[in-house]
Enzyme design. Structure first.
Site, PDB file in Angstrom:
ATOM      1  CG  HIS A   1      23.306   3.012 -10.437  1.00  8.95           C
ATOM      2  ND1 HIS A   1      22.250   3.460  -9.687  1.00  8.95           N
ATOM      3  CD2 HIS A   1      23.933   4.132 -10.899  1.00  8.95           C
ATOM      4  CE1 HIS A   1      22.229   4.790  -9.681  1.00  8.95           C
ATOM      5  NE2 HIS A   1      23.249   5.223 -10.411  1.00  8.95           N
ATOM      6  CB  CYS A   2      23.608   1.907 -16.342  1.00  5.09           C
ATOM      7  SG  CYS A   2      22.408   0.641 -16.771  1.00  5.09           S
ATOM      8  CG  HIS A   3      21.806   7.069 -15.112  1.00  3.33           C
ATOM      9  ND1 HIS A   3      20.848   7.054 -14.132  1.00  3.33           N
ATOM     10  CD2 HIS A   3      22.995   7.220 -14.456  1.00  3.33           C
ATOM     11  CE1 HIS A   3      21.419   7.197 -12.941  1.00  3.33           C
ATOM     12  NE2 HIS A   3      22.726   7.293 -13.111  1.00  3.33           N
TER      13      HIS A   3
ATOM     14  CE1 TYR B   1      22.424  15.152 -15.965  1.00  3.91           C
ATOM     15  CE2 TYR B   1      21.872  15.582 -13.671  1.00  3.91           C
ATOM     16  CZ  TYR B   1      21.924  14.715 -14.756  1.00  3.91           C
ATOM     17  OH  TYR B   1      21.476  13.435 -14.629  1.00  3.91           O
TER      18      TYR B   1
ATOM     19  CB  THR C   1      17.886  14.242 -11.801  1.00  4.86           C
ATOM     20  OG1 THR C   1      19.243  14.550 -12.134  1.00  4.86           O
ATOM     21  CG2 THR C   1      17.835  13.378 -10.561  1.00  4.86           C
TER      22      THR C   1
ATOM     23  NE  ARG D   1      25.993  16.574  -6.332  1.00  5.70           N
ATOM     24  CZ  ARG D   1      25.942  15.575  -7.193  1.00  5.70           C
ATOM     25  NH1 ARG D   1      25.620  15.793  -8.446  1.00  5.70           N
ATOM     26  NH2 ARG D   1      26.208  14.340  -6.808  1.00  5.70           N
TER      27      ARG D   1
ATOM     28  CG  HIS E   1      26.205   5.931  -5.604  1.00 11.02           C
ATOM     29  ND1 HIS E   1      25.977   4.900  -6.493  1.00 11.02           N
ATOM     30  CD2 HIS E   1      25.703   7.055  -6.213  1.00 11.02           C
ATOM     31  CE1 HIS E   1      25.372   5.374  -7.584  1.00 11.02           C
ATOM     32  NE2 HIS E   1      25.200   6.672  -7.432  1.00 11.02           N
TER      33      HIS E   1
ATOM     34  CG  ASP F   1      26.689   6.378 -11.983  1.00 12.06           C
ATOM     35  OD1 ASP F   1      25.479   6.447 -12.236  1.00 12.06           O
ATOM     36  OD2 ASP F   1      27.349   7.345 -11.575  1.00 12.06           O
TER      37      ASP F   1
ATOM     38  CG  ASN G   1      25.961  15.876 -12.562  1.00 15.56           C
ATOM     39  OD1 ASN G   1      25.864  16.809 -13.336  1.00 15.56           O
ATOM     40  ND2 ASN G   1      24.895  15.193 -12.136  1.00 15.56           N
TER      41      ASN G   1
HETATM   42  C1  0GY Z   1      24.201   8.800 -10.236  1.00  8.94           C
HETATM   43  C2  0GY Z   1      24.683  10.065  -9.656  1.00  8.94           C
HETATM   44  C3  0GY Z   1      24.357  11.327 -10.008  1.00  8.94           C
HETATM   45  C4  0GY Z   1      23.298  11.741 -10.853  1.00  8.94           C
HETATM   46  C5  0GY Z   1      22.096  11.114 -11.004  1.00  8.94           C
HETATM   47  O1  0GY Z   1      19.943  10.984 -11.804  1.00  8.94           O
HETATM   48  C6  0GY Z   1      20.958  11.657 -11.760  1.00  8.94           C
HETATM   49  O2  0GY Z   1      21.068  12.759 -12.309  1.00  8.94           O
HETATM   50  O3  0GY Z   1      21.848   9.965 -10.449  1.00  8.94           O
HETATM   51  C7  0GY Z   1      25.157  12.400  -9.410  1.00  8.94           C
HETATM   52  O4  0GY Z   1      25.265  13.465  -9.996  1.00  8.94           O
HETATM   53  O5  0GY Z   1      25.733  12.174  -8.312  1.00  8.94           O
HETATM   54  O6  0GY Z   1      23.848   7.899  -9.497  1.00  8.94           O
HETATM   55  O7  0GY Z   1      24.212   8.684 -11.453  1.00  8.94           O
END
Ligand code: 0GY
Length: 295
Positions: free
Chosen positions: A33-35, A51, A79, A132, A183, A251, A256
């Site tokens: 789980h990473c972005h 955001y 997102t 959110r 999570h 993560d 955020n």
């Molecule tokens: C996560 C949690 C968050 C955000 C996102 O895609 C996202 O913007 O997943 C969060 O703000 O709780 O899993 O990274």
């Protein structure tokens, strides 16, 4: 591009210099789980985003992977990029087989686009119910997407807040694929593991063998802060009860976060506290993600 894409004034950037973990990850461990965020301007953030983060591109992600001792990544569409999956797909392609992706798609996605995503390494879609982060999508729309991606052998990642679980159970139980809950369904850790909300989540997993959980984000769930003692009993219980259906991830780059920015090396050191023996660690970090994403 006329609008500015400068990060939010209160944005916390990822840790610049995470420590080398004391815990040695098993060979072939997956950060599941990473972005990636951008980088802009090549990969602009979506106009509908809630955001605006700092840039956090694939090179930085791969450097972190190597520094922490992971072999692979699962990159979840963030997102802030809406349904524009290009940054995530570009990172998956650049990883040359060492990354898989989870996309965000709408009902208008074409079969050709899904096929292109599959070729890039995408193996699932994310349904996000966190208000959110996204505007609501009707469940019927998600259901239509689920039926289409099921044919590709993909699965569904769901993100929701603990208070919303009850209302989502019939929908979750109707989905035709493996479901991975982000999570642990975001339990309120101040209430303890015996609270009905967390027990309801465990019951859901108990009754549905296709439901998996990421035992991720102690830094997000904690009320006490590092070293996240208050999250240990929750994650340890999920790992112990469902050892073949759990995943772990950093993560990174931690969207955020408001209270603090975690040291990713310290997050890796959290793993043996929730999966104390090598057998559970091997399943959590290698066998389970490899079965779900690389089989
Ligand atoms: C996560 C949690 C968050 C955000 C996102 O895609 C996202 O913007 O997943 C969060 O703000 O709780 O899993 O990274």
């Amino acid at each position: 591009m006329s609008e500015t894409q400068v990060m939010d004034p209160d944005w916390l950037a990822f840790h610049p210099n995470p420590k080398a973990p004391g815990f040695k990850l098993p060979k072939g461990a997956v950060d599941a789980h990473c972005h990636v965020f951008g980088p802009t301007p090549e990969f602009p953030f979506a106009p509908e985003r809630k955001y605006t983060p700092c840039n956090a591109g694939k090179e930085q992600l791969f450097a972190l992977r190597d520094h922490l001792g992971f072999a692979r990544n699962v990159i979840v569409q963030a997102t802030c990029h809406g349904r524009d999956n290009r940054a995530m797909m570009d990172a998956c392609r650049a990883a040359a087989g060492l990354a898989r992706g989870i996309a965000s798609v709408g009902p208008d996605v074409t079969d050709a686009e899904l096929a292109e995503m599959h070729e890039a390494g995408v193996r699932g879609v994310r349904f996000n119910f966190v208000r959110r982060l996204v505007d609501a999508t009707p469940k019927a729309v998600f259901r239509g997407i689920a039926d289409r991606i099921a044919k590709l052998g993909w699965h569904i990642v769901v993100y929701f807040e603990a208070a919303d679980l009850d209302g989502l159970v019939p929908f979750l139980e109707s989905l035709p694929t493996v479901i991975v809950v982000d999570h642990m369904g975001r339990p309120d850790v101040t209430k303890g593991t015996s609270h009905p909300d967390f027990q309801r989540f465990l019951q859901l997993m108990q009754e549905n063998s296709n439901i998996w959980s990421k035992v991720t984000c102690p830094e997000r769930l904690t009320a006490d802060g590092p070293p996240y003692d208050d999250v240990v009993p929750f994650a340890a219980e999920v790992v112990t009860r469902f050892p073949d259906r759990v995943l772990w991830g950093t993560d990174w780059p931690h969207p955020n976060m408001k209270s603090h920015m975690p040291d990713d090396g310290a997050l890796v050191d959290f793993i043996p506290r929730i999966a104390p023996d090598p057998e559970h660690q091997q399943k959590l970090l290698v066998d389970n993600p490899m079965r779900l994403y690389w089989a």
